[in-house]
Design an enzyme around this catalytic site. Structure first.
Site, PDB file in Angstrom:
ATOM      1  N   LYS A 148       2.418   0.357   6.490  1.00  0.00           N
ATOM      2  CA  LYS A 148       4.517   0.739   7.195  1.00  0.00           C
ATOM      3  C   LYS A 148       4.651   1.593   7.917  1.00  0.00           C
ATOM      4  CE  LYS A 148       5.741  -0.759   2.145  1.00  0.00           C
ATOM      5  NZ  LYS A 148       6.699  -0.330   1.158  1.00  0.00           N
ATOM      6  N   GLY A 166       7.749  12.126  37.397  1.00  0.00           N
ATOM      7  CA  GLY A 166       7.177  11.635  38.986  1.00  0.00           C
ATOM      8  C   GLY A 166       6.861  12.273  39.647  1.00  0.00           C
ATOM      9  N   GLY A 167       6.099  12.796  41.039  1.00  0.00           N
ATOM     10  CA  GLY A 167       5.774  13.742  41.317  1.00  0.00           C
ATOM     11  C   GLY A 167       6.380  15.082  42.141  1.00  0.00           C
ATOM     12  N   ASP A 196      11.532   3.228  16.269  1.00  0.00           N
ATOM     13  CA  ASP A 196      12.481   1.755  15.812  1.00  0.00           C
ATOM     14  C   ASP A 196      13.341   1.340  17.055  1.00  0.00           C
ATOM     15  OD1 ASP A 196      11.847   2.618  13.392  1.00  0.00           O
ATOM     16  OD2 ASP A 196      12.998   4.170  13.268  1.00  0.00           O
ATOM     17  N   GLU A 246       9.082   5.269  12.130  1.00  0.00           N
ATOM     18  CA  GLU A 246       9.718   6.403  13.081  1.00  0.00           C
ATOM     19  C   GLU A 246       8.493   6.845  14.287  1.00  0.00           C
ATOM     20  OE1 GLU A 246      12.282   6.180  16.062  1.00  0.00           O
ATOM     21  OE2 GLU A 246      11.134   6.704  17.064  1.00  0.00           O
ATOM     22  N   ASN A 288      11.869  -7.105   9.479  1.00  0.00           N
ATOM     23  CA  ASN A 288      11.414  -5.974   9.813  1.00  0.00           C
ATOM     24  C   ASN A 288      10.617  -5.682   8.645  1.00  0.00           C
ATOM     25  OD1 ASN A 288      14.005  -5.170   9.567  1.00  0.00           O
ATOM     26  ND2 ASN A 288      12.931  -2.436  10.083  1.00  0.00           N
ATOM     27  N   PHE A 289      10.578  -6.048   7.592  1.00  0.00           N
ATOM     28  CA  PHE A 289      10.014  -6.070   6.278  1.00  0.00           C
ATOM     29  C   PHE A 289       8.107  -5.469   6.204  1.00  0.00           C
ATOM     30  CE2 PHE A 289      12.518  -9.863   4.467  1.00  0.00           C
ATOM     31  CZ  PHE A 289      13.977  -8.218   3.613  1.00  0.00           C
ATOM     32  N   GLN A 325      15.965   0.729  11.128  1.00  0.00           N
ATOM     33  CA  GLN A 325      16.584   0.883  11.920  1.00  0.00           C
ATOM     34  C   GLN A 325      16.358   0.099  13.305  1.00  0.00           C
ATOM     35  OE1 GLN A 325      16.944   4.483  15.358  1.00  0.00           O
ATOM     36  NE2 GLN A 325      16.578   5.415  14.079  1.00  0.00           N
ATOM     37  N   SER A 326      15.289  -0.136  12.716  1.00  0.00           N
ATOM     38  CA  SER A 326      14.172  -0.691  13.882  1.00  0.00           C
ATOM     39  C   SER A 326      14.986  -2.324  13.750  1.00  0.00           C
ATOM     40  CB  SER A 326      12.918  -0.989  14.116  1.00  0.00           C
ATOM     41  OG  SER A 326      12.132  -1.510  13.181  1.00  0.00           O
TER      42      SER A 326
HETATM   43  N1  CAO Z   1      15.885 -10.427  -2.110  1.00  0.00           N
HETATM   44  C1  CAO Z   1      14.894  -9.646  -3.109  1.00  0.00           C
HETATM   45  N2  CAO Z   1      13.628  -9.221  -2.598  1.00  0.00           N
HETATM   46  C2  CAO Z   1      13.780  -8.665  -1.199  1.00  0.00           C
HETATM   47  C3  CAO Z   1      15.232  -8.703  -1.040  1.00  0.00           C
HETATM   48  C4  CAO Z   1      15.845  -9.399  -0.777  1.00  0.00           C
HETATM   49  N3  CAO Z   1      16.888  -9.785  -0.311  1.00  0.00           N
HETATM   50  N4  CAO Z   1      14.719  -7.605   0.275  1.00  0.00           N
HETATM   51  C5  CAO Z   1      14.170  -7.356   0.524  1.00  0.00           C
HETATM   52  N5  CAO Z   1      12.991  -7.782  -0.428  1.00  0.00           N
HETATM   53  C6  CAO Z   1      12.255  -6.933  -0.874  1.00  0.00           C
HETATM   54  C7  CAO Z   1      10.591  -8.137  -0.380  1.00  0.00           C
HETATM   55  O1  CAO Z   1      10.166  -8.924  -0.251  1.00  0.00           O
HETATM   56  C8  CAO Z   1       9.500  -6.283  -0.647  1.00  0.00           C
HETATM   57  O2  CAO Z   1       9.293  -6.708  -2.030  1.00  0.00           O
HETATM   58  P1  CAO Z   1       7.844  -6.797  -2.372  1.00  0.00           P
HETATM   59  O3  CAO Z   1       7.101  -5.153  -1.684  1.00  0.00           O
HETATM   60  O4  CAO Z   1       8.292  -7.317  -3.518  1.00  0.00           O
HETATM   61  O5  CAO Z   1       6.965  -7.781  -0.813  1.00  0.00           O
HETATM   62  C9  CAO Z   1      10.788  -5.114  -1.408  1.00  0.00           C
HETATM   63  O6  CAO Z   1      11.617  -5.353  -1.348  1.00  0.00           O
HETATM   64  C10 CAO Z   1      10.575  -4.321   0.276  1.00  0.00           C
HETATM   65  O7  CAO Z   1      10.560  -4.407   1.352  1.00  0.00           O
HETATM   66  P2  CAO Z   1       9.574  -2.980   2.118  1.00  0.00           P
HETATM   67  O8  CAO Z   1       8.072  -2.967   1.828  1.00  0.00           O
HETATM   68  O9  CAO Z   1       9.436  -4.100   3.408  1.00  0.00           O
HETATM   69  O10 CAO Z   1      10.563  -2.470   2.295  1.00  0.00           O
HETATM   70  P3  CAO Z   1       9.998  -1.315   1.616  1.00  0.00           P
HETATM   71  O11 CAO Z   1      11.990   0.580   2.078  1.00  0.00           O
HETATM   72  O12 CAO Z   1       8.681  -0.248   0.539  1.00  0.00           O
HETATM   73  O13 CAO Z   1       9.284  -0.521   3.601  1.00  0.00           O
HETATM   74  C11 CAO Z   1       9.574   0.074   5.866  1.00  0.00           C
HETATM   75  C12 CAO Z   1      10.621  -0.114   5.206  1.00  0.00           C
HETATM   76  C13 CAO Z   1      10.471   0.220   6.918  1.00  0.00           C
HETATM   77  C14 CAO Z   1       8.435   1.001   6.269  1.00  0.00           C
HETATM   78  C15 CAO Z   1       8.407  -1.844   6.241  1.00  0.00           C
HETATM   79  O14 CAO Z   1       9.574  -2.597   5.839  1.00  0.00           O
HETATM   80  C16 CAO Z   1       7.809  -1.774   7.432  1.00  0.00           C
HETATM   81  O15 CAO Z   1       7.011  -1.464   7.467  1.00  0.00           O
HETATM   82  N6  CAO Z   1       8.299  -2.482   8.046  1.00  0.00           N
HETATM   83  C17 CAO Z   1       7.953  -2.741   9.348  1.00  0.00           C
HETATM   84  C18 CAO Z   1       8.299  -1.463  10.449  1.00  0.00           C
HETATM   85  C19 CAO Z   1       9.244  -1.333  10.640  1.00  0.00           C
HETATM   86  O16 CAO Z   1      10.488  -1.857  11.018  1.00  0.00           O
HETATM   87  N7  CAO Z   1       9.681   0.226  10.373  1.00  0.00           N
HETATM   88  C20 CAO Z   1      11.347   0.769  11.055  1.00  0.00           C
HETATM   89  C21 CAO Z   1      11.756   0.878   9.784  1.00  0.00           C
HETATM   90  S1  CAO Z   1      12.932   1.957  10.125  1.00  0.00           S
HETATM   91  O17 CAO Z   1      12.834   3.907  10.857  1.00  0.00           O
END
Ligand code: CAO
Length: 420
Positions: A135, A246-247, A167, A138, A95-96, A16-17
């Site tokens: 990680k 506010g106040g 987000d 929201e 936002n990975f 989402q973010s």
């Molecule tokens: N091709 C190949 N690999 C890909 C890819 C693509 N097109 N797109 C993503 N990936 C891989 C990433 O490289 C990652 O691999 P590694 O773990 O080996 O580095 C893997 O997919 C998972 O990505 P992620 O760790 O970002 O995803 P997740 O589901 O585990 O975590 C989230 C999700 C949101 C918690 C995390 O991305 C995060 O903390 N983001 C930053 C904060 C944020 O934006 N949070 C709000 C999200 S909205 O609620």
């Protein structure tokens, strides 16, 4: 012409973010190219499914005005295509989880080598420090940003709010950072890194609560209901229920029909400037001059009594009648609108804040349109892309792959199944 026409966004966002941010850039006219994992895509495509085999509302409502390219960024040919995208685009948004882009081999240093004009914009849960590797979702951000501790009632637990301030709130902050960096690039010719932490964005939105934290050091917060009720303050900004920030004292009060309708309520502010009008409206003209009621500071220990009297009046009116009566008198009130009522509000459709969008898999659905109106850059809300819908188009039109070279990329398996 659209405000950001000609700007290309490499949209490496998910959930989402990040998507909130790139959707706004798309609405302002940028060409947003969403890079998704082949065969999988953004995880939200298949979350909270309501129509079988169709992209979810979670996905469609956050990904309008974008193109989708499937690309495995961990495969060698995929990395080559990603490098080409970095060369061609003006902004990379991601936002990975912390370190994910580095692990793919695309550190900020490497990205600058590829394209020194590129603006790289990132959202993480926390800024540099103790929690930088976490990680974050929201509600974690709402809690860590100070919002939850100040939301809810004094005698209850901390509460998160339904508005996605962690987000979508951070996506908005990032969007502002990106357009600011684009503006600066006009003068310097250089790209830069734009970073937003979800904790910081929530804290920024909860800024008035940090104001109150500091005011606590010099005495009780007199505008909080608990002051009038004689409840002592602790050492941190307390939960303030529905008190206004506010106040001016304010509360949520019952309206006609509250017994059946959970949203038959109004917000009502007893603003000092219109106190006499409030007294007349609620049938308490004697309070206009009575000692202990006439002046705002004297009323602070009587707010429960005063709001009970206001509520005796609001209970005889619908929330809309309260609005109609109070608005001409400048008494600040606001109906508690349900999502059902909002989704039927013709006024919001007329301004484009609410839109109906057609989608080939799911048919028509409702969405929130662009809430920021530019008089010289109209927004057309275009449905979200299907997974990989534009892979061929982006490879050929944006990156210039053709003939054997295009075939090589497609055959490598880096870009999923490609429909020409
Ligand atoms: N091709 C190949 N690999 C890909 C890819 C693509 N097109 N797109 C993503 N990936 C891989 C990433 O490289 C990652 O691999 P590694 O773990 O080996 O580095 C893997 O997919 C998972 O990505 P992620 O760790 O970002 O995803 P997740 O589901 O585990 O975590 C989230 C999700 C949101 C918690 C995390 O991305 C995060 O903390 N983001 C930053 C904060 C944020 O934006 N949070 C709000 C999200 S909205 O609620």
């Amino acid at each position: 012409m659209k405000a950001l026409e000609g700007i290309k966004i490499l949209d490496f966002t998910h959930v989402q973010s990040g998507p909130t941010c790139t959707q706004l850039l798309g609405w302002f006219g940028a060409d947003v190219i969403k890079v998704e994992r082949p065969g999988v895509g953004d995880a939200t495509r298949k979350q909270l499914i309501d129509v079988p085999d169709a992209d979810s509302l979670y996905f469609t409502m956050l990904n309008h005005n974008k193109r989708s390219i499937e690309l495995n960024s961990k495969n060698e040919t995929g990395k080559e295509v990603l490098t080409r995208l970095i060369e061609e685009c003006d902004v990379l948004v991601e936002n990975f989880a912390p370190g994910a882009l580095d692990r793919m081999g695309f550190t900020w240093e490497r990205i600058q080598e590829i394209n020194p004009k590129l603006i790289m914009a990132s959202i993480k849960g926390f800024g540099p420090g103790k929690y930088e590797d976490c990680k974050v979702y929201e509600n974690v951000a709402q809690c860590a940003g100070g919002s939850a501790s100040t939301t809810g009632f004094l005698d209850g637990p901390p509460l998160v709010t339904g508005a996605q301030i962690g987000d979508s709130g951070t996506g908005l902050h990032l969007c502002l950072g990106i357009v600011t960096a684009l503006f600066q690039r006009e003068k310097t010719g250089r790209g830069q890194k734009v970073s937003c932490a979800m904790q910081d964005s929530v804290l920024n939105l909860a800024r008035v609560k940090l104001r109150d934290q500091q005011r606590l050091a010099v005495g009780p917060l007199k505008e909080y209901s608990q002051f009038g009720e004689g409840v002592p303050f602790g050492d941190a900004t307390p939960r303030a229920g529905n008190d206004s920030g506010g106040g001016q004292p304010g509360r949520i009060l019952k309206c006609k029909g509250w017994e059946q309708d959970p949203n038959a309520y109004t917000y009502f502010i007893v603003q000092a400037a219109v106190w006499e009008k409030v007294c007349d409206v609620i049938g308490k003209p004697e309070w206009k001059t009575r000692e202990g009621y006439a002046k705002p500071p004297e009323r602070l220990d009587k707010l429960n009594e005063i709001f009970a009297a206001v509520e005796d009046w609001t209970k005889t009116k619908t929330k809309y009648e309260v609005m109609e009566i109070c608005n001409p008198l400048d008494i600040p009130v606001g109906p508690i609108l349900s999502m059902k009522e909002i989704s039927e509000d013709e006024g919001l459709f007329a301004t484009g804040t609410m839109v109906k969008v057609d989608h080939p898999e799911r048919g028509e659905y409702l969405s929130v349109g662009c809430p920021i109106k530019l008089s010289d850059s109209e927004v057309d809300v275009v449905r979200s892309p299907l997974l990989g819908e534009h892979t061929h188009e982006v490879l050929s039109d944006v990156l210039g792959y053709s003939g054997d070279d295009l075939k090589r990329v497609i055959d490598s398996g880096a870009v999923g199944e490609v429909k020409a």
